[in-house]
Design a protein around this motif. Structure first.
Motif, PDB file in Angstrom:
ATOM      1  N   LYS A 176       0.848  -1.189   0.000  1.00 42.20           N
ATOM      2  CA  LYS A 176       0.000   0.000   0.000  1.00 42.20           C
ATOM      3  C   LYS A 176       0.885   1.241   0.000  1.00 42.20           C
ATOM      4  O   LYS A 176       1.643   1.484   0.946  1.00 42.20           O
ATOM      5  CB  LYS A 176      -0.906  -0.011   1.234  1.00 42.20           C
ATOM      6  N   ILE A 177       0.827   2.016  -1.088  1.00 43.65           N
ATOM      7  CA  ILE A 177       1.616   3.243  -1.173  1.00 43.65           C
ATOM      8  C   ILE A 177       0.972   4.327  -0.309  1.00 43.65           C
ATOM      9  O   ILE A 177       1.632   4.990   0.486  1.00 43.65           O
ATOM     10  CB  ILE A 177       1.740   3.697  -2.634  1.00 43.65           C
ATOM     11  N   ASP A 178      -0.335   4.492  -0.473  1.00 38.09           N
ATOM     12  CA  ASP A 178      -1.130   5.375   0.391  1.00 38.09           C
ATOM     13  C   ASP A 178      -2.582   4.939   0.251  1.00 38.09           C
ATOM     14  O   ASP A 178      -2.864   3.867  -0.301  1.00 38.09           O
ATOM     15  CB  ASP A 178      -0.931   6.862   0.051  1.00 38.09           C
ATOM     16  N   ASP A 179      -3.511   5.736   0.727  1.00 42.52           N
ATOM     17  CA  ASP A 179      -4.924   5.343   0.680  1.00 42.52           C
ATOM     18  C   ASP A 179      -5.448   5.220  -0.748  1.00 42.52           C
ATOM     19  O   ASP A 179      -6.446   4.527  -0.997  1.00 42.52           O
ATOM     20  CB  ASP A 179      -5.782   6.350   1.459  1.00 42.52           C
ATOM     21  N   ARG A 180      -4.760   5.867  -1.689  1.00 39.88           N
ATOM     22  CA  ARG A 180      -5.236   5.863  -3.074  1.00 39.88           C
ATOM     23  C   ARG A 180      -4.523   4.815  -3.940  1.00 39.88           C
ATOM     24  O   ARG A 180      -5.143   4.183  -4.798  1.00 39.88           O
ATOM     25  CB  ARG A 180      -5.045   7.248  -3.684  1.00 39.88           C
ATOM     26  N   TYR A 181      -3.239   4.623  -3.723  1.00 35.42           N
ATOM     27  CA  TYR A 181      -2.426   3.807  -4.629  1.00 35.42           C
ATOM     28  C   TYR A 181      -1.919   2.511  -3.976  1.00 35.42           C
ATOM     29  O   TYR A 181      -1.535   2.518  -2.793  1.00 35.42           O
ATOM     30  CB  TYR A 181      -1.226   4.601  -5.125  1.00 35.42           C
ATOM     31  N   THR A 182      -1.922   1.452  -4.777  1.00 35.71           N
ATOM     32  CA  THR A 182      -1.362   0.164  -4.358  1.00 35.71           C
ATOM     33  C   THR A 182      -0.347  -0.292  -5.406  1.00 35.71           C
ATOM     34  O   THR A 182      -0.648  -0.297  -6.603  1.00 35.71           O
ATOM     35  CB  THR A 182      -2.465  -0.903  -4.231  1.00 35.71           C
ATOM     36  N   ARG A 208      10.529  -1.254  -1.995  1.00 35.29           N
ATOM     37  CA  ARG A 208       9.831  -0.661  -0.861  1.00 35.29           C
ATOM     38  C   ARG A 208      10.452   0.679  -0.456  1.00 35.29           C
ATOM     39  O   ARG A 208       9.787   1.522   0.134  1.00 35.29           O
ATOM     40  CB  ARG A 208       9.823  -1.635   0.308  1.00 35.29           C
ATOM     41  N   ASP A 212       7.691   5.377  -2.503  1.00 33.07           N
ATOM     42  CA  ASP A 212       7.091   6.647  -2.105  1.00 33.07           C
ATOM     43  C   ASP A 212       7.578   7.813  -2.954  1.00 33.07           C
ATOM     44  O   ASP A 212       7.034   8.921  -2.872  1.00 33.07           O
ATOM     45  CB  ASP A 212       7.410   6.941  -0.631  1.00 33.07           C
ATOM     46  N   THR A 215       4.402   7.691  -8.083  1.00 29.92           N
ATOM     47  CA  THR A 215       3.411   6.661  -8.395  1.00 29.92           C
ATOM     48  C   THR A 215       3.515   6.221  -9.850  1.00 29.92           C
ATOM     49  O   THR A 215       2.687   5.449 -10.323  1.00 29.92           O
ATOM     50  CB  THR A 215       1.986   7.182  -8.114  1.00 29.92           C
ATOM     51  N   ASP A 247      -4.706   2.630  -9.145  1.00 26.25           N
ATOM     52  CA  ASP A 247      -5.282   3.887  -8.660  1.00 26.25           C
ATOM     53  C   ASP A 247      -6.718   3.598  -8.239  1.00 26.25           C
ATOM     54  O   ASP A 247      -7.611   3.427  -9.081  1.00 26.25           O
ATOM     55  CB  ASP A 247      -5.236   4.944  -9.771  1.00 26.25           C
TER      56      ASP A 247
END
Length: 366
Positions: A176-182, A208, A212, A215, A247
């Protein structure tokens, strides 16, 4: 006179040859008594054992459990065994001595010191045991760092992972990159074993560390290539990788390919689609590489299947490859469990231990 002199010379020559041998040599009669031993054996056992029992000269008070001399007398065949004498290990071979009528009247025994070889064998076995222990530990770690099957927010995953050796050159990850991107990738390091497995750790840790930064999959792969160049490995070390970013807001999947020839399969209600893309592998041939991105739209319950060439190149007893067509056919029934269906198809197809690592990652859009 001439013949007598010649016979004496030959007799002396025979004794000189036997006495000059590094091996021990002795002759045993039918009563189990020593009737000859060469000078090497006399010097090393420290006394003359002529006329004594065959076991006495070996420091024993009774006959051996496996008497190869008796075997040779009984069968007329050469016999062998290994025996520890003092702190040395000998390979002993007994051969029949026959008279002019072909009857066995004695047995000659040759003792060859194999202590050094056996010590080396024990050391190798000891080291192999330690190495196997380390490899098993490394394999446990490699399996431990694989992503856990289940949900990762916007996606859920399942997979097949089967190294051809103790350690694998295949690796995949979902993060999980953030709440929006995986972020999702699968990589295949050239070769197998320890070196390949170490590179898989490098791929995982580097991915890893740089995920960050951007994207954009193309940028991530370029940074991965830069980091790989810093390792200064030999030119024959390289790996392929497909990396994509889901996304969750725009419902798109953007991906880039670094030389991975096993194109992902995208499965939706319209059917199965190959996500084609190309690019150079991560290697030392180029100082800088730029990668092309492609983007597809995704919906809930769509699936993306990532895999390595170990599946495609799996062979049956006739030398036929499993191939992309069989892979697609095994998942055409989208109502079934895809992973179980593929595993069953592979088990039915191949007949021997796979020659390459096998890795397959199923990503389902939630």
């Amino acid at each position: 006179m001439f013949m007598d002199k010649t016979n004496k010379v030959h007799h002396k020559l025979s004794h000189d040859i036997l006495d000059g041998m590094a091996d021990w040599v002795r002759v045993i009669d039918k009563n189990g008594m020593v009737i000859y031993e060469n000078q090497t054996m006399k010097n090393e056992i420290g006394f003359d054992s002529l006329g004594k029992s065959c076991y006495f000269s070996l420091g024993s008070s009774c006959t051996c459990k496996k008497c190869i001399t008796e075997t040779t007398f009984a069968t007329g065949a050469t016999s062998e065994k290994e025996q520890t004498i003092g702190n040395r290990v000998f390979s002993i071979k007994s051969s029949p001595v026959k008279d002019s009528d072909g009857d066995i009247y004695a047995v000659v025994e040759v003792f060859r010191d194999v202590t050094r070889e056996r010590n080396l064998e024990r050391e190798v076995l000891k080291r192999n045991k330690m190495m196997n222990k380390d490899l098993k530990y490394s394999r446990a770690i490699q399996k431990k760092i694989l992503p856990t099957r289940g949900n990762y927010g916007s996606v859920s995953i399942d997979y097949i992972y089967s190294p051809s050796e103790v350690l694998s050159g295949d690796m995949f990850d979902v993060f999980k990159i953030d709440d929006r991107y995986t972020g999702i990738y699968i990589s295949d390091v050239v070769g197998h074993g320890v070196t390949a497995s170490i590179l898989t750790i490098f791929v995982r840790q580097t991915m890893r560390a740089i995920m960050d930064m951007t994207t954009k999959p193309s940028k991530v792969l370029s940074e991965l290539h830069k980091s790989f160049l810093d390792l200064n490995f030999d030119d024959d070390k390289y790996f392929t990788i497909i990396y994509g970013v889901l996304d969750n807001k725009e419902k798109t999947f953007t991906y880039a390919n670094a030389g991975h020839n096993s194109m992902p399969l995208f499965i939706n209600k319209e059917g199965i689609h190959i996500l084609e893309n190309s690019g150079y592998p991560i290697c030392y041939l180029f100082d800088k590489i730029e990668y092309e991105e492609k983007t597809i739209n995704v919906e809930k319950d769509n699936k993306i299947l990532f895999y390595t060439d170990g599946i495609i190149e799996l062979r049956n007893r006739f030398g036929e490859e499993f191939g992309i067509d069989r892979l697609q056919k095994s998942i055409e029934d989208k109502k079934c469990n895809i992973i179980e269906s593929i595993q069953h198809a592979m088990d039915e197809f191949h007949y021997d231990v796979p020659q390459d690592d096998i890795a397959l990652l199923q990503v389902s859009i939630n």
